[in-house]
Design a protein around this motif. Structure first.
Motif, short mmCIF file in Angstrom:
data_model
loop_
_atom_site.label_atom_id
_atom_site.label_comp_id
_atom_site.label_asym_id
_atom_site.label_seq_id
_atom_site.Cartn_x
_atom_site.Cartn_y
_atom_site.Cartn_z
N TYR A 37 0.70 -1.25 0.14
CA TYR A 37 0.00 -0.03 -0.05
C TYR A 37 0.95 1.30 -0.11
O TYR A 37 0.49 2.22 -0.69
CB TYR A 37 -0.76 -0.15 1.14
N HIS A 38 2.07 0.87 0.63
CA HIS A 38 2.96 2.29 0.35
C HIS A 38 3.54 2.32 -0.78
O HIS A 38 3.50 3.39 -1.50
CB HIS A 38 4.19 2.11 1.55
N ALA A 39 3.96 1.22 -1.47
CA ALA A 39 4.29 1.45 -2.77
C ALA A 39 3.26 1.74 -3.88
O ALA A 39 3.67 2.60 -4.67
CB ALA A 39 4.83 -0.01 -3.47
N SER A 40 2.02 1.41 -3.58
CA SER A 40 0.99 1.97 -4.34
C SER A 40 0.75 3.47 -4.30
O SER A 40 0.66 4.29 -5.20
CB SER A 40 -0.34 1.43 -3.90
N GLN A 41 0.90 3.99 -3.00
CA GLN A 41 0.76 5.65 -2.71
C GLN A 41 1.88 6.02 -3.71
O GLN A 41 1.87 7.11 -4.34
CB GLN A 41 0.78 5.68 -1.46
N TYR A 42 3.13 5.57 -3.54
CA TYR A 42 4.32 6.33 -4.01
C TYR A 42 4.20 6.15 -5.71
O TYR A 42 4.32 7.26 -6.37
CB TYR A 42 5.78 5.29 -3.73
N LEU A 43 3.34 5.17 -6.03
CA LEU A 43 3.41 5.22 -7.56
C LEU A 43 2.19 6.07 -8.04
O LEU A 43 2.52 6.80 -8.87
CB LEU A 43 2.85 3.43 -7.80
N SER A 44 1.36 6.11 -7.13
CA SER A 44 0.10 7.38 -7.52
C SER A 44 0.75 8.58 -7.45
O SER A 44 0.41 9.52 -8.37
CB SER A 44 -0.74 7.13 -6.39
N GLU A 45 1.55 9.13 -6.57
CA GLU A 45 2.02 10.27 -6.30
C GLU A 45 3.02 10.63 -7.75
O GLU A 45 3.13 11.71 -8.07
CB GLU A 45 2.60 10.42 -4.98
N THR A 46 3.79 9.56 -7.94
CA THR A 46 4.65 9.77 -9.31
C THR A 46 3.84 9.91 -10.46
O THR A 46 4.41 10.91 -11.06
CB THR A 46 5.72 8.63 -9.21
N ILE A 47 2.99 9.25 -10.81
CA ILE A 47 2.27 9.31 -11.92
C ILE A 47 1.24 10.71 -12.00
O ILE A 47 1.26 11.26 -13.19
CB ILE A 47 1.04 8.37 -12.30
N ALA A 48 0.98 11.31 -10.80
CA ALA A 48 0.44 12.48 -10.80
C ALA A 48 1.07 13.57 -11.25
O ALA A 48 0.59 14.58 -11.34
CB ALA A 48 -0.25 12.49 -9.16
N THR A 49 2.41 13.48 -11.24
CA THR A 49 3.40 14.63 -11.66
C THR A 49 3.48 14.91 -13.21
O THR A 49 3.78 15.65 -13.75
CB THR A 49 4.68 14.26 -11.04
N CYS A 50 2.75 13.81 -13.85
CA CYS A 50 2.93 13.81 -15.18
C CYS A 50 1.70 14.58 -15.96
O CYS A 50 0.79 14.17 -16.46
CB CYS A 50 2.90 12.35 -15.72
N ARG A 51 1.85 15.87 -15.73
CA ARG A 51 0.84 16.84 -16.13
C ARG A 51 0.79 16.87 -17.46
O ARG A 51 -0.34 17.46 -18.05
CB ARG A 51 1.15 18.05 -15.55
N ASN A 52 1.32 16.26 -18.25
CA ASN A 52 1.27 16.31 -19.86
C ASN A 52 0.30 15.53 -20.17
O ASN A 52 -0.29 15.56 -21.42
CB ASN A 52 2.52 15.91 -20.45
N LEU A 53 0.02 14.53 -19.27
CA LEU A 53 -1.02 13.58 -19.62
C LEU A 53 -2.74 13.99 -18.93
O LEU A 53 -2.44 14.54 -18.08
CB LEU A 53 -0.83 11.94 -18.99
N PRO A 54 -3.68 13.72 -19.57
CA PRO A 54 -4.91 14.20 -19.12
C PRO A 54 -5.08 13.25 -17.80
O PRO A 54 -4.74 12.33 -17.67
CB PRO A 54 -5.93 13.50 -20.19
N LYS A 55 -6.02 13.97 -16.94
CA LYS A 55 -6.22 13.28 -15.51
C LYS A 55 -6.61 11.87 -15.72
O LYS A 55 -6.19 11.21 -14.93
CB LYS A 55 -7.23 14.24 -14.91
N ALA A 56 -7.81 11.71 -16.68
CA ALA A 56 -8.17 10.36 -16.93
C ALA A 56 -7.31 9.45 -17.41
O ALA A 56 -7.15 8.16 -16.84
CB ALA A 56 -9.53 10.47 -17.75
N GLN A 57 -6.38 9.78 -18.27
CA GLN A 57 -5.34 8.84 -18.51
C GLN A 57 -4.30 8.49 -17.54
O GLN A 57 -3.58 7.54 -17.54
CB GLN A 57 -4.40 9.55 -19.81
#
Length: 213
Positions: A37-57
């Motif tokens: 669950y920690h790994a999942s949160q870290y992955l979520s926070e990392t992908i959230a920084t990819c603002r060049n991708l639409p939120k849904a993507q």
């Protein structure tokens, strides 16, 4: 098997070898696990920084990678491949840092294999035990404890629960017991004198054995 499960804090993993040695656990029997669950949160926070991708993507990508990590034997490789592809974007530095993180913990993130061996992939029960066994006992209203006393009592309780109480008592009475501690590994690895150990132990546990009548 003995499972050592924790979050991604680097200082925790630096202590594993010292703890394994003190607990006399054979290397082949120790399994290190990064809390899913920690790994999942870290992955979520990392992908959230990819603002060049639409939120849904971004959300879809996170769900796909989380599912792969949780349910595919090669889930770690799937995540690393996706991060390498994202590292060419504007947020490349952040993604590369995340990639290094996953690479460093890859051997601790084989969740499909861990579950096949009936091993936990989450550290929730450990955190709950800290709250219920330690916090509620030592942080009650009106309670005042020194750090040394709490440390000693925690280790004594652990010895009792592990069935090693007699072993610890014999070590104390014969002067060969080395008091455990929570100091950094570089300090904890230094042998301590018997007198220093006695100063740190609750006095009720270091009385000399009475001669037999």
């Amino acid at each position: 098997m003995v499972e050592f499960i924790a979050d991604g804090a680097e200082w925790i993993w630096h202590r594993v070898e010292s703890l394994r040695t003190l607990a006399e656990i054979p290397t082949a029997k120790l399994v290190e696990v990064l809390d899913f669950y920690h790994a999942s949160q870290y992955l979520s926070e990392t992908i959230a920084t990819c603002r060049n991708l639409p939120k849904a993507q971004r959300q879809a990508l996170y769900k796909r990678l989380r599912h792969a990590l949780r349910h595919q034997a090669d889930g770690v490789e799937v995540v690393m491949e996706a991060l390498r592809a994202l590292a060419t974007t504007q947020r490349g530095k952040t993604i590369r840092r995340a990639l290094s993180y996953v690479e460093a913990h890859a051997h601790r993130m084989r969740y499909v294999t861990l579950e096949a061996h009936k091993l936990s992939i989450g550290s929730g029960q450990v955190e709950s035990a800290v709250r219920r066994v330690i916090n509620l006992r030592f942080k009650a209203p009106g309670s005042f404890w020194t750090e040394t006393t709490v440390s000693g009592l925690m280790h004594l309780r652990a010895a009792f629960k592990a069935g090693r109480w007699d072993e610890v008592m014999i070590g104390i009475l014969t002067g060969i017991y080395q008091t455990p501690g929570f100091a950094p590994v570089s300090q904890a690895a230094t042998p301590r004198s018997t007198e220093a150990q006695k100063r740190d132990m609750p006095q009720s546990f270091i009385k000399s054995r009475k001669p037999a009548a």
